[in-house]
Design a protein around this motif. Structure first.
Motif, PDB file in Angstrom:
ATOM      1  N   UNK A   1      50.264   5.246  24.616  1.00  0.00           N
ATOM      2  CA  UNK A   1      50.832   5.632  23.258  1.00  0.00           C
ATOM      3  C   UNK A   1      51.128   7.050  22.961  1.00  0.00           C
ATOM      4  N   UNK A   2      50.350   7.990  23.546  1.00  0.00           N
ATOM      5  CA  UNK A   2      50.434   9.323  23.388  1.00  0.00           C
ATOM      6  C   UNK A   2      51.728   9.884  23.633  1.00  0.00           C
ATOM      7  N   UNK A   3      52.325   9.505  25.022  1.00  0.00           N
ATOM      8  CA  UNK A   3      53.667   9.567  25.422  1.00  0.00           C
ATOM      9  C   UNK A   3      54.557   9.082  24.459  1.00  0.00           C
ATOM     10  N   UNK A   4      54.365   7.732  24.028  1.00  0.00           N
ATOM     11  CA  UNK A   4      55.194   7.279  22.956  1.00  0.00           C
ATOM     12  C   UNK A   4      55.474   8.000  21.861  1.00  0.00           C
ATOM     13  N   UNK A   5      54.488   8.581  21.321  1.00  0.00           N
ATOM     14  CA  UNK A   5      54.707   9.424  20.156  1.00  0.00           C
ATOM     15  C   UNK A   5      55.468  10.590  20.436  1.00  0.00           C
ATOM     16  N   UNK A   6      55.380  11.383  21.572  1.00  0.00           N
ATOM     17  CA  UNK A   6      56.042  12.604  22.124  1.00  0.00           C
ATOM     18  C   UNK A   6      57.520  12.064  22.251  1.00  0.00           C
ATOM     19  N   UNK A   7      57.660  11.166  23.047  1.00  0.00           N
ATOM     20  CA  UNK A   7      59.151  10.393  23.394  1.00  0.00           C
ATOM     21  C   UNK A   7      59.832  10.119  21.954  1.00  0.00           C
ATOM     22  N   UNK A   8      58.902   9.596  20.940  1.00  0.00           N
ATOM     23  CA  UNK A   8      59.632   9.318  19.523  1.00  0.00           C
ATOM     24  C   UNK A   8      60.156  10.599  18.849  1.00  0.00           C
ATOM     25  N   UNK A   9      59.443  11.592  18.947  1.00  0.00           N
ATOM     26  CA  UNK A   9      59.729  12.887  18.565  1.00  0.00           C
ATOM     27  C   UNK A   9      60.898  13.458  19.118  1.00  0.00           C
ATOM     28  N   UNK A  10      60.954  13.448  20.465  1.00  0.00           N
ATOM     29  CA  UNK A  10      62.098  13.755  21.212  1.00  0.00           C
ATOM     30  C   UNK A  10      63.328  13.044  21.133  1.00  0.00           C
ATOM     31  N   UNK A  11      63.384  11.609  20.778  1.00  0.00           N
ATOM     32  CA  UNK A  11      64.598  10.729  20.493  1.00  0.00           C
ATOM     33  C   UNK A  11      65.127  11.138  19.322  1.00  0.00           C
ATOM     34  N   UNK A  12      64.033  11.450  18.191  1.00  0.00           N
ATOM     35  CA  UNK A  12      64.671  11.682  16.829  1.00  0.00           C
ATOM     36  C   UNK A  12      65.452  13.023  16.881  1.00  0.00           C
ATOM     37  N   UNK A  13      64.846  14.025  17.678  1.00  0.00           N
ATOM     38  CA  UNK A  13      65.666  15.248  17.727  1.00  0.00           C
ATOM     39  C   UNK A  13      66.892  15.313  18.443  1.00  0.00           C
ATOM     40  N   UNK A  14      66.837  14.568  19.785  1.00  0.00           N
ATOM     41  CA  UNK A  14      68.062  14.611  20.334  1.00  0.00           C
ATOM     42  C   UNK A  14      69.289  13.731  19.645  1.00  0.00           C
TER      43      UNK A  14
END
Lengths: 196, 179
Positions: free
Chosen positions: B131-144
């Motif tokens: 779930x920590x990686x999920x949060x990081x990836x969610x931020x990445x997906x948002x900015x991409x």
């Protein structure tokens, strides 16, 4: 959740029993601990046509009583704090805590209690018991594999490591919301140490 | 046979299918994140993931096609700086069209949600539930996604600049109505 805890207890008991039997100890029951401090309870809703989603319980604990003389008399009990459910995000977690699902305000605990432990091979066990969830009790079976047994472990040290798998239908516990889309079958996976 | 100054029909089909899918994904993505949890949100996320995986497939095919069939030569009216910049913008777009679905797929796996493509094809989980990686990836997906939207504005701005202001035939190269 209750089923999961019960499964965990049963598994822990089985794990403890195997080493005891293998070395032919004559002592009576031995108490082992299992819980979230050294283990995890994960679940997945397994038959959805849309996706397969998973979650876990972060607070649970259990006790395993190992009967050296008769594996079948060993017992496991697990208590799970239903409010500790953790899904992908807060929105999902809160949904599962409400009255349509775990109803944590009314049913804060889920419990599992074993009724029978059967050895199925040198390192596997079948644990039968009941899970109580939302005030409803149903039978639940766990298939357990045991590894890394240390019969001579000191107090507080790991005695065995085990993994248990089991399945239930959430509809049997009154959790039917979105069942046509999300699915009914729930697969549990419990990994935990049992320690003295 | 297409003229030397236009993309091949296959490249055009891949481009326009991708364009339609990406516009749908952007609209769906912006709308679905604010929905209350329920079946509408569940289906919106499912379709977003299914279309996203389709874009990933289309983009891989486009890369392969582009390597095998280089784009048509730019007309002489294109300025040197535009000529130097154009391929990099296109490559950036293609990279984003790979990175967005891959980051979404990773995000879904890290969140513990297995994607079943259009309800028929279970896709492998790329990473363990974290779930920590999920949060990081969610931020990445948002900015991409916001980066893609910015680059798309530049891409459409270039079309307007070339076709409406200069009328130098750039759009004609990718137009579905020209050969």
């Amino acid at each position: 959740m209750s089923e999961t805890r019960r499964r965990v207890f049963l598994l822990g008991g089985a794990a403890a029993l195997l080493p005891c039997l293998s070395i032919g100890r004559a002592s009576a029951a031995e108490q082992l601990h299992i819980g979230a401090a050294r283990g995890s309870i994960d679940f997945a809703i397994g038959d959805s046509k849309i996706f397969r989603t998973t979650g876990s319980f972060k607070e649970w604990q259990g006790l395993v009583l190992v009967d050296d003389a008769d594996v079948a008399r060993s017992t496991v009990q697990v208590n799970v704090n239903t409010n500790s459910i953790q899904m992908m995000d807060t929105q999902q977690s809160e949904m599962l805590k409400d009255a349509d699902f775990f109803d944590v305000a009314k049913f804060p605990k889920m419990t599992y209690a074993s009724s029978k432990v059967t050895r199925t091979s040198d390192s596997t066990l079948k644990v039968e018991g009941t899970i109580t969830l939302r005030g409803i009790t149903r039978p639940m079976e766990l298939m357990v594999s045991v590894t890394d047994r240390k019969p001579d472990a000191a107090a507080g040290a790991r005695y065995a490591r085990f993994r248990a798998e089991g399945t239930l239908k959430r509809s049997e516990f009154g959790m039917v919301k979105y069942i046509d889309v999300v699915g009914d079958m729930v697969d549990f996976s419990i990994r935990t140490d049992a320690w003295r | 046979m297409p003229g030397a100054d236009t993309y091949t029909p296959v490249a055009k089909v891949l481009h326009w299918l991708t364009a339609l899918a990406v516009l749908g994904l952007i609209g769906l993505g912006l709308w679905m994140v604010g929905l209350p949890i329920g079946l509408t949100k569940l289906y919106a996320f499912a379709w977003h993931k299914w279309i996203g995986l389709t874009v990933l497939t289309l983009t891989v095919l486009r890369w392969i096609w582009r390597i095998l069939h280089p784009p048509p030569v730019l007309p002489a009216t294109v300025t040197p700086w535009e000529r130097a910049l154009a391929p990099w913008v296109h490559i950036l777009l293609l990279v984003l069209l790979l990175a967005l679905p891959v980051s979404g797929w990773l995000m879904s796996s890290a969140g513990g949600v297995k994607v079943i493509w259009f309800g028929y094809l279970p896709m492998p989980d790329l990473v363990e539930r974290d779930l920590h990686l999920f949060e990081t990836l969610r931020t990445l997906h948002h900015w991409l996604a916001w980066t893609l939207m910015g680059v798309l504005v530049l891409h459409l701005g270039a079309v307007v600049r070339h076709d409406l202001l200069r009328r130098d035939g750039i759009f004609r190269r990718m137009s579905p109505f020209t050969r």
